[in-house]
Scaffold this active site. Structure first.
Site, PDB file in Angstrom:
ATOM      1  N   HIS A   1     -12.359 -37.446   8.184  1.00  0.00           N
ATOM      2  CA  HIS A   1     -11.275 -36.502   7.936  1.00  0.00           C
ATOM      3  C   HIS A   1     -11.191 -35.576   9.136  1.00  0.00           C
ATOM      4  CE1 HIS A   1      -8.532 -33.931   5.689  1.00  0.00           C
ATOM      5  NE2 HIS A   1      -9.148 -32.930   6.293  1.00  0.00           N
TER       6      HIS A   1
ATOM      7  N   ASP B   1      -6.319 -31.104  -7.394  1.00  0.00           N
ATOM      8  CA  ASP B   1      -6.139 -30.608  -6.025  1.00  0.00           C
ATOM      9  C   ASP B   1      -4.659 -30.546  -5.677  1.00  0.00           C
ATOM     10  OD1 ASP B   1      -7.072 -29.920  -3.271  1.00  0.00           O
ATOM     11  OD2 ASP B   1      -5.988 -31.780  -2.838  1.00  0.00           O
TER      12      ASP B   1
ATOM     13  N   ARG C   1      -1.246 -22.956  -3.707  1.00  0.00           N
ATOM     14  CA  ARG C   1      -1.780 -22.130  -2.615  1.00  0.00           C
ATOM     15  C   ARG C   1      -0.734 -21.969  -1.525  1.00  0.00           C
ATOM     16  NH1 ARG C   1      -6.649 -25.389  -0.848  1.00  0.00           N
ATOM     17  NH2 ARG C   1      -6.684 -23.909   0.882  1.00  0.00           N
TER      18      ARG C   1
ATOM     19  N   SER D   1     -10.939 -28.500  -1.463  1.00  0.00           N
ATOM     20  CA  SER D   1      -9.759 -29.360  -1.439  1.00  0.00           C
ATOM     21  C   SER D   1     -10.044 -30.629  -0.631  1.00  0.00           C
ATOM     22  CB  SER D   1      -8.574 -28.593  -0.849  1.00  0.00           C
ATOM     23  OG  SER D   1      -7.472 -29.448  -0.655  1.00  0.00           O
TER      24      SER D   1
ATOM     25  N   LYS E   1     -11.061 -34.740  -2.313  1.00  0.00           N
ATOM     26  CA  LYS E   1     -10.350 -35.980  -1.979  1.00  0.00           C
ATOM     27  C   LYS E   1     -11.305 -37.018  -1.391  1.00  0.00           C
ATOM     28  CE  LYS E   1      -7.116 -33.382  -0.141  1.00  0.00           C
ATOM     29  NZ  LYS E   1      -5.894 -32.664   0.261  1.00  0.00           N
TER      30      LYS E   1
END
Lengths: 434, 434
Positions: free
Chosen positions: B84, B163, B170, B185, B189
């Protein structure tokens, strides 16, 4: 530049100040439904942490006040006054003050809520009088207030819709307890009500919303500034609320007690009588009717001479209620099925009667609401026989519980007992006024 | 005791700690629709001010991870890895890393977002290849990943719905910028994606979400702890993101650049190549494929020998894309109508190329989205000719703007020029890895 709700929230999150125009726009969008509640909720929580400056609080108050219908009273009649008491337990003051100020030559047209809390609101209390209507059109309401000098109607939903939205939202997002939000909510409704002279009674103590005198004073100052900056004559009075103000807590019981005060059938040191006289006298003085000692004695004679009672009779009749309630309250008002007496188990002096315990007990007996749609049982409640500072002997009745069995008798008795504390030496009792 | 959302908000408002069970219940009610968004919004704002302890963040991460579908991969195949990158400008890394790790004997099945930001997400980039499908059923996706070793699909809406709700909320309540919320968050995932080995690239600098190394390090540590506490092997790498990582910024341009790297047609100091090799090498090392210097050289040879390119070709073909894109990217990928060259006006060295300015310019050229429903123009973008630290002569092209006239040419030129700073002395340039 266009108003951006995310930037608006961010400004408060970062501890910066909003311009009045931004607050106006926020309120406008909230009422039109174009600003979602989750954004308002996030903003409210940011306000909890970073507060609002005076200029922001004023803009918020005025924007909420003008978000719906604003009452205007004709200026050639008697002066229009208003009072507000920050919530307490057993607050029967309006029932006495409204006819009293009318008798003294002022007008008081009150919009009152049903209230979520320990006992019902003023509206719930009056509705225990058979026939009494609190749903009045604006025209009816004006007519009654102008003719009788006083009237009490249910909340007009077209007034301060912005406050309605924010108030409900605060209730469910843990954002109730913030001075600027409390002050702007109260003052927006007062401004929209149209009274020129406004007296705010701020209750302090275990049974009140404000637990300590400093925060009560600070809230008072803020509300005065907000009112004055909006062209109104505003004063406050702080009163102690550790024990219930009146002897009665519960809707019909409070109406009976108010009638007793209006009949001048209570001693001069009766707290409900004292506070009603004080509020009426201060309002009269604010209207230029004389110095406070003069208006106080005028208030006393209006009670003693029956003028206030007569206005109450006119108001009950004008609003469709059964006038017989005044002469035979015991017969006309609803009764609870059972009365439980709580005797003292020792000799001594009553030190405290915990207003919060009493209030919650009355609510659980059915006298108040836990949620909006609960139906109130107006007959239940508690009648207190002894006031803090008074001598009690073992076996003397401290209070009566009027119940219809919503909770068990044993639970009711146990909770009522826990509210009273009897001590052997005469305790110091703070005065009613702080 | 029953979960009370108001008490839950109040707990955080008062700076107290939630028990894991409360957080689980909060997430459960949020997903079932039984907890209104305004309460979630108020809680999020309280978190902004009072933070979340590790135990709370872990409970939140795991509750979100298991709020929807959780992918499980068969354990007898090659190890399943994931990467990520915290958002940056011109991030083409996944397009290179996925086929590279596949070539090295791992599996990487990525779910990628379209992303609201400067440029499109990985999905938008791949969709600039004619025919390329990113809407895959779970079965198709598994089959492709298991066979080819890599695959990229659009966000599976049945994954981490909690999420999804909180993230959207948010975004519109100014509660994005909070470490525990960011970490939970991302990690929720990753946990739901089912990979055992996860490398997180955290970008730092003016073009990245994290502006300074300390906060990037702190975020990294937190994500590692969350992953390890959930039984995954997690590592992070910090990279500098002041200037765009790759030469290309824009969807089709980035695909072209990725293909160039996969063809080993870029110099060894090319930042995109370097970071792709580093990530693949670290993942391989995490899988136990050897020491980092061994896996690095393995990664280099998989690029040089064409093994990674071959996996990319298989992936494009398996996902319905036109394979010819690999041999003739210029012909197959969409072209912008006009190319504007930005020449340097002085001799010297390029000091900075501001990633944020470039990113926003590409977005406004049509290459990114301002709101969810905007349609992306995949042909537009910026091709940068010079990297910070390189010598430039007056008249040398600093970059090309590929435009279809969504904004005026003069504005585009002016904004592009402002991104570049040429100085007379050779500047110090921070290394790509921190």
């Amino acid at each position: 530049m266009a108003f951006d709700p995310i930037e608006f929230i961010e400004t408060k999150k970062d501890g910066m100040k909003h311009r009045p125009k931004e607050i106006q726009e926020f309120i406008r969008l909230l009422v039109s439904g174009d600003l979602p509640e989750y954004q308002a909720a996030a903003w409210l929580m940011a306000v909890i942490f970073n507060g609002l400056a005076f200029s922001e609080t004023l803009a918020l108050t005025q924007a909420m006040a003008t978000s719906g219908k604003v009452y205007k009273w004709d200026t050639d009649g008697p002066p229009v006054v208003d009072k507000h008491s920050t919530g307490g337990v057993g607050d029967t003051v309006t029932l006495v003050v409204a006819p009293l100020v009318a008798a003294m030559g002022m007008r008081m047209g009150k919009h009152s809520g049903r209230g979520l809390g320990h006992t019902g609101g003023t509206i719930d209390k009056l509705e225990s009088i058979p026939g009494f209507r609190t749903s009045l059109t604006e025209k009816e309401f004006r007519k009654i207030v102008n003719r009788v000098g006083c009237g009490v109607a249910g909340q007009d939903k077209s007034m301060t819709p912005a406050d309605g939205i924010l108030y409900s939202l605060r209730d469910v997002t843990s954002t109730v307890d913030q001075e600027a939000l409390i002050a702007s909510s109260i003052m927006s409704k007062k401004l929209a009500g149209g009274a020129m002279h406004i007296l705010l009674e701020v209750k302090v103590g275990s049974g009140a919303f404000m637990k300590d005198p400093e925060s009560a004073r600070s809230l008072s100052k803020l509300m005065i500034r907000l009112g004055m900056a909006s062209g109104r004559n505003v004063r406050t009075v702080l009163s102690s609320m550790s024990s219930p103000l009146g002897r009665a807590v519960g809707n019909a019981l409070e109406v009976r007690e108010a009638i007793k005060v209006l009949k001048n059938d209570t001693p001069d040191d009766d707290p409900l009588k004292r506070i009603a006289i004080e509020i009426a006298a201060r309002l009269a003085s604010m209207c230029g009717f004389g110095k406070i000692h003069q208006t106080r004695s005028r208030a006393r004679s209006c009670l003693a001479g029956g003028a206030a009672l007569s206005r109450f009779r006119d108001m009950v009749s004008a609003q469709g209620g059964d006038e017989a309630v005044i002469d035979q309250p015991e017969k006309i008002l609803p009764h609870a099925g059972k009365i439980l007496e709580i005797p003292s188990t020792s000799n001594g002096f009553l030190k405290t009667c915990n207003a919060l315990i009493i209030g919650e007990l009355v609510r659980d007996l059915g006298g108040g609401r836990k949620s909006k749609n609960d139906v109130i049982d107006s007959s239940v409640g508690i009648l207190i026989h002894s006031r803090p500072g008074m001598k009690v002997g073992s076996g003397d009745v401290l209070c009566e519980i009027h119940t219809n069995g919503r909770i068990s008798n044993s639970e009711a008795v146990q909770r009522a007992e826990s509210a009273f504390k009897v001590v052997s030496r005469k305790p110091e009792i703070p005065d009613l006024f702080i």
